[in-house]
Design a protein around this motif. Sequence first.
Motif, PDB file in Angstrom:
ATOM      1  N   ARG A  28      37.304 -29.652  35.877  1.00  0.00           N
ATOM      2  CA  ARG A  28      36.191 -28.804  35.452  1.00  0.00           C
ATOM      3  C   ARG A  28      35.923 -27.720  36.499  1.00  0.00           C
ATOM      4  O   ARG A  28      35.738 -26.541  36.178  1.00  0.00           O
ATOM      5  N   LEU A 154      32.482 -24.924  29.468  1.00  0.00           N
ATOM      6  CA  LEU A 154      32.954 -24.331  30.718  1.00  0.00           C
ATOM      7  C   LEU A 154      33.109 -22.816  30.629  1.00  0.00           C
ATOM      8  O   LEU A 154      32.954 -22.118  31.633  1.00  0.00           O
ATOM      9  N   THR A 180      29.697 -32.171  32.844  1.00  0.00           N
ATOM     10  CA  THR A 180      29.987 -30.743  32.766  1.00  0.00           C
ATOM     11  C   THR A 180      28.719 -29.924  32.975  1.00  0.00           C
ATOM     12  O   THR A 180      28.704 -28.964  33.753  1.00  0.00           O
TER      13      THR A 180
END
Length: 409
Positions: A28, A154, A180
């Motif tokens: 990530r 993202l 996230t």
Amino acid sequence: MDILLNVLEEKKIDQKITISGSKSESNRLLILQNLFPELSIENLSDSDDSVHMQHALSTDDELVNIGHAGTAMRFLTSYFSVAKGRETVLTGSDRMQNRPIEILVNALRDLGANISYEAKEGYPPIRIKGTEITTDKVQINGNVSSQYISSLLLIACKLENGLEIELTGKITSIPYIKMTLSLLSQIGIESNFEGNIIKVYPKKSIEKQTIVVESDWSSASYFYSIVALAEIGSEIQLSAYKKESLQGDSCLAEIYKHFGVTTTFGDNFITLKKETETQKEALVINLKNAPDIAQTIVVTCFAESISCSLSGLHTLKIKETDRLVALHDELSKLGANIAVTNETLELDITSRIHKNIAIKTYNDHRMAMAFAPLALRVPIQINNAEVVTKSYQKFWEDMQQLGIKIDEL
């Protein structure tokens, strides 16, 4: 490479192991670092998946092959969709070309992305023509791999109007979605998650900063299993971990109390200690928020001669292999009485474990590592043992440090 793990002679263990950064966090952060060069990363995962991700993000080649790296496939699909002016063919191993990507591709197309299939509809390889995306609302099924959702999250802050995601149906793997969002928050990106709606606000730049990646809890699971099978008083110290973890697999600390294993949090490390015998009642648990530790738990139950009933496992069907079928087949060879459906696993008590069985790993790193702790009970062969490098480069070295003798066949 096939290897034979010989039975650990000294069943009382006292060792310290350092595990590399979380693959989930690292991948990530690598995407975010390429979107925001102001970000620096420490304790990055040394897994094959993260190496593939770094290469894909650094190359200018049109063809990008990410091997078995499922996380990279999903995250890069969105990343390359917003790489304006770049055309990319994203592909992977034979297994990767049979892992579905259609749900994510459809969501990105709804936003305006230009993606087409090079071969089989709904599967990699895919051709992506990077473009500017201005649509700011999309729907996606919440009852799918959370990596599809994280993939969209993202890139959301780099869209002109940000992004609102409506999750339809039942939402699974929420801890990975929250991971996230927490990483976005750490670097200064605003978001909110209320009910079934996630909103991420646009951000053009961030302040210069460094994030230290916590070590991987999925990798820690194999040491929980080993301590559970070891003599009372055994302990293993693992670094680097923290009590307030972003990783859903940190639920191991609670689950393994059933096996008499306590977890003590120190300054950037944890100590696992075998305090009592395993509880003999069946372990019943829903792993929808931590499916990657299912293999480890089932093998621990089998070795400890207790039954278990695990649910929430539907995402295991589309991993490196169909993990439910693989568990059924390999544990049956060892003498287990096991039944699986598309989302559940039932294991009955087994009184005897067959020796010197060769475990097929099906190109799945977790199959190799989950079965390794059985060396505290019987000699066991692991085929294609090198597959562990997908997530854990030093796994067999660390097994030897614990005293497990390994012979290459």
